[in-house]
Motif scaffolding. Structure first.
Motif, short mmCIF file in Angstrom:
data_model
loop_
_atom_site.label_atom_id
_atom_site.label_comp_id
_atom_site.label_asym_id
_atom_site.label_seq_id
_atom_site.Cartn_x
_atom_site.Cartn_y
_atom_site.Cartn_z
N SER A 159 -8.26 -3.75 -49.11
CA SER A 159 -7.42 -4.92 -48.83
C SER A 159 -5.92 -4.61 -48.94
O SER A 159 -5.12 -5.16 -48.19
N SER A 160 -5.54 -3.71 -49.87
CA SER A 160 -4.10 -3.46 -50.06
C SER A 160 -3.38 -3.02 -48.80
O SER A 160 -2.26 -3.45 -48.54
N HIS A 166 -11.50 5.25 -58.29
CA HIS A 166 -12.00 5.93 -57.08
C HIS A 166 -10.88 5.97 -56.05
O HIS A 166 -9.94 5.17 -56.08
N LYS A 208 -5.40 -2.74 -61.52
CA LYS A 208 -5.29 -1.28 -61.41
C LYS A 208 -4.59 -0.67 -62.65
O LYS A 208 -4.51 0.55 -62.77
N ASN A 215 -13.30 -0.78 -42.17
CA ASN A 215 -11.88 -0.39 -42.33
C ASN A 215 -11.20 -0.33 -40.97
O ASN A 215 -10.02 -0.67 -40.83
N ALA A 243 -10.50 7.07 -51.56
CA ALA A 243 -11.35 7.31 -50.38
C ALA A 243 -12.69 6.67 -50.70
O ALA A 243 -12.75 5.56 -51.25
N ASP A 277 -11.67 7.11 -44.86
CA ASP A 277 -13.09 6.81 -45.06
C ASP A 277 -13.46 5.57 -44.28
O ASP A 277 -12.60 4.88 -43.73
N ARG A 309 -16.76 2.43 -44.07
CA ARG A 309 -18.07 1.90 -44.45
C ARG A 309 -18.99 2.08 -43.26
O ARG A 309 -18.60 2.00 -42.10
C1 6PG Z 1 -12.22 1.64 -48.93
C2 6PG Z 1 -10.96 2.38 -49.27
C3 6PG Z 1 -10.89 2.55 -50.74
C4 6PG Z 1 -9.71 1.74 -51.19
C5 6PG Z 1 -9.84 1.36 -52.63
C6 6PG Z 1 -8.73 0.40 -53.04
O1 6PG Z 1 -12.86 1.96 -47.93
O2 6PG Z 1 -12.50 0.69 -49.67
O3 6PG Z 1 -10.71 3.47 -48.56
O4 6PG Z 1 -10.78 3.84 -51.22
O5 6PG Z 1 -8.52 2.47 -50.96
O6 6PG Z 1 -11.10 0.72 -52.80
O7 6PG Z 1 -8.88 -0.77 -52.30
P1 6PG Z 1 -7.79 -1.94 -52.45
O8 6PG Z 1 -6.51 -1.31 -52.01
O9 6PG Z 1 -8.28 -2.99 -51.52
O10 6PG Z 1 -7.79 -2.34 -53.88
#
Ligand code: 6PG
Length: 216
Positions: free
Chosen positions: A35-36, A125, A178, A72, A127, A60, A62
């Motif tokens: 989401s960020s 985590h 975070k 994504n 990617a 990456d 889904r």
């Molecule tokens: C994914 C992202 C993952 C993401 C983190 C942070 O496919 O979800 O690539 O690595 O960067 O989960 O996600 P947010 O920025 O939404 O907190």
């Protein structure tokens, strides 16, 4: 490693990425999902930037169809690609069987990326390299199909070699959820299976907001 703390880390990170891309001729950029990044992509889409020299990839994906709410690619398309036209778009084909998608994607990869953008989960985590996964220890592969048990989710992800090989590596992380992960990343011993994003802790440019940086 540099840390940039601001109230608008998505804008600061987007500015840094566009400057890094503009400094090159043809440039390859790999972006993360979640989401960020949406705010960053929306900001990027409004900038007078020449995307015709950028080859766009993903860090990456889904393993879902490109129009799925969890995709994504879909998030990036809505926030950025409906507004700008990169030189090339290299989508991870999440609709395919995961191993097949990883195999096809690997064939499209450059030797190394000019810029890689990462996010960070509250569990450290990055990617689709999640705590407990052996993929974080794979120093030779370029991509992998992984199953994330806690999310019951199959994913395709870049492996450390492609992430660490980036000429410019940025991490965008925002929000109080975070803060503890960031404290541990920068203050606890390196344990990649426990805190995968420690892989890039020293190499990356970190773009944070005050809430995420609270414990640093
Ligand atoms: C994914 C992202 C993952 C993401 C983190 C942070 O496919 O979800 O690539 O690595 O960067 O989960 O996600 P947010 O920025 O939404 O907190």
């Amino acid at each position: 490693m540099t840390t940039h703390i601001s109230d608008q880390p998505a804008v600061a990170c987007g500015e840094y990425i566009l400057r890094a891309l503009a400094a090159k001729g043809q440039a390859s950029l790999a972006v993360s999902g979640g989401s960020s990044p949406r705010k960053m992509f929306e900001w990027m889409a409004q900038q007078p930037f020449d995307w015709s020299r950028v080859d766009l990839y993903w860090v990456d994906e889904r393993c879902v169809a490109p129009d799925h709410a969890d995709s994504n690619y879909r998030m990036t398309r809505e926030a950025l690609l409906d507004h700008v036209q990169p030189a090339s778009i290299h989508r991870i084909q999440g609709e395919l069987e995961p191993e097949t998608a990883a195999w096809f994607y690997e064939a499209e990869l450059p030797e190394r990326f000019d810029v890689v953008h990462l996010g960070m989960g509250a569990d450290a985590h990055t990617a689709s390299l999640f705590p407990g996964s052996d993929a974080i220890l794979d120093q030779h592969g370029k991509t992998a199909a992984v199953y994330v048990e806690k999310l019951d989710s199959h994913r395709v992800t870049l492996l450390p070699r492609m992430i660490l090989g980036a000429e410019e590596l940025v991490v965008l992380a925002a929000g109080a959820d975070k803060a503890e992960a960031l404290r541990a990343v920068f203050n606890e011993p390196v344990d990649l299976k426990l805190r995968p994003i420690q892989l890039v802790a020293q190499q990356a440019h970190w773009f944070l907001d005050p809430a995420a940086a609270l414990l640093l």
